[in-house]
Enzyme design. Sequence first.
Site, PDB file in Angstrom:
ATOM      1  N   CYS A  60      -2.400  37.872   0.871  1.00  0.00           N
ATOM      2  CA  CYS A  60      -1.643  39.183   1.777  1.00  0.00           C
ATOM      3  C   CYS A  60      -0.342  38.315   1.303  1.00  0.00           C
ATOM      4  O   CYS A  60       1.051  38.831   0.807  1.00  0.00           O
ATOM      5  CB  CYS A  60      -1.328  39.643   2.290  1.00  0.00           C
ATOM      6  SG  CYS A  60      -2.545  41.158   2.775  1.00  0.00           S
TER       7      CYS A  60
ATOM      8  N   HIS B   9       6.652  41.887   3.534  1.00  0.00           N
ATOM      9  CA  HIS B   9       5.104  42.254   3.268  1.00  0.00           C
ATOM     10  C   HIS B   9       5.007  43.749   4.419  1.00  0.00           C
ATOM     11  O   HIS B   9       4.865  44.076   5.527  1.00  0.00           O
ATOM     12  CB  HIS B   9       4.287  40.771   3.616  1.00  0.00           C
ATOM     13  CG  HIS B   9       2.073  41.937   2.898  1.00  0.00           C
ATOM     14  ND1 HIS B   9       1.825  42.279   2.601  1.00  0.00           N
ATOM     15  CD2 HIS B   9       1.634  41.813   4.161  1.00  0.00           C
ATOM     16  CE1 HIS B   9       0.514  42.437   2.408  1.00  0.00           C
ATOM     17  NE2 HIS B   9       0.267  42.737   3.537  1.00  0.00           N
TER      18      HIS B   9
ATOM     19  N   ASN C 181      -1.494  48.817   2.539  1.00  0.00           N
ATOM     20  CA  ASN C 181      -0.788  47.595   2.095  1.00  0.00           C
ATOM     21  C   ASN C 181      -1.442  47.453   1.100  1.00  0.00           C
ATOM     22  O   ASN C 181      -2.596  47.642   0.662  1.00  0.00           O
ATOM     23  CB  ASN C 181      -1.546  46.869   3.051  1.00  0.00           C
ATOM     24  CG  ASN C 181      -1.869  45.321   3.524  1.00  0.00           C
ATOM     25  OD1 ASN C 181      -1.489  44.794   2.595  1.00  0.00           O
ATOM     26  ND2 ASN C 181      -2.142  44.888   3.911  1.00  0.00           N
TER      27      ASN C 181
END
Length: 331
Positions: free
Chosen positions: A116, A256, A286
């Site tokens: 990520c 994020h 996500n």
Amino acid sequence: MNKITAAITAVGSYVPEDVLTNQMLEEMVETNDEWITTRTGIKERRILKDPNKGTSFLGIQAAKDLIEKNNIDPLEIDMVIFATTSPDMPVAATGVYTASQIGAKNAFAYDLQAACSSFLYGMSTAASYIESGRYKKILLIGADKMSSIINYRDRATCIIFGDGAGAVLFEPNTENLGLQDEFLRSDGVGRDFLKIEAGGSLLPASKETVENGKHYVQQDGKTVFKFAVSNMAEVSQKIMQRNSLAAEDVNWLVPHQANKRIIDATAKRMNLDDKKVLMNIQRYGNTTSATLPLLLSDFEKQFKKGDNLIFASFGGGFTWGSIYLKWAYNS
Ligand code: UT7
């Protein structure tokens, strides 16, 4: 002569049309809209359904969006960095194919993988190349077809992830705009808690690995959550402190999008007003490498030249960090 800094001068994005809602997931695994919404903040995600299209398709669309909106000549692009954790194939970099498909014939390209944090690390890489003076136009793409590596029978992961892509162009700047500072971290302790176990050199793909679902993302959510909350908040606070930024000096937090509760905890530690905290997790979930550039694309019109943006991410590995960037243009 003024110092050369690396500024973001254009953004683009793409998400596939198909929507996977919490209600649809209720039909697939034992979960419910209320649980997903309160625990993660996610309402729906986008899914690239076409089995013949990989992550490159998403990245190419985002790059084309950037190129067309900003009238960029692809032949002027020097380099393409493709941040992804779900490349089209293990060998033959997705970035190389993407660069050719968008007509960036004079560029060299490669992939960058840090789960990520791939895009955040990619910002550091792109900025360093620009600051070196060797390259003038670097396209950084963040894209992931997470649906290709998610087990839709595992409620611990399938409710979280979605597909998408974003792209930014980095160029030299002499007004001291662009990337100002970064604080990037990693810790190998994380590989037990968030991983795809099979398909690499340690455990090559076999009939057994596939039968046991080891080609899918597995996550110990609770542990990852704890590390994410403390570490993302810590690096964001640290980058503010070492650049003498008070909460009122920060215009936007670009975090994020893994879980709304992680984002809220980071914003709280930075003492930031909710309206400065960028969020689109409710619509996309996500998207791994795509979360940060998708935020830039969605909120681009609100940014003003000179605005102070703090980027923060946390991901598998573990990998995490924070970047302080001054926005370089008015839309
Ligand atoms: O971007 C890369 C980094 N990834 C992250 O940052 C993700 C970090 N982790 C998380 O966001 C959260 O840990 C999750 C959203 C994955 C899970 O939330 P949680 O609050 O940590 O839930 P939990 O795993 O502690 O589970 C709480 C309860 C359990 O039931 P019991 O044992 O309390 O009876 C789970 O079995 O919720 C249950 N549960 C679910 N219930 C409905 C777990 N998943 C689900 C689900 N639907 N999908």
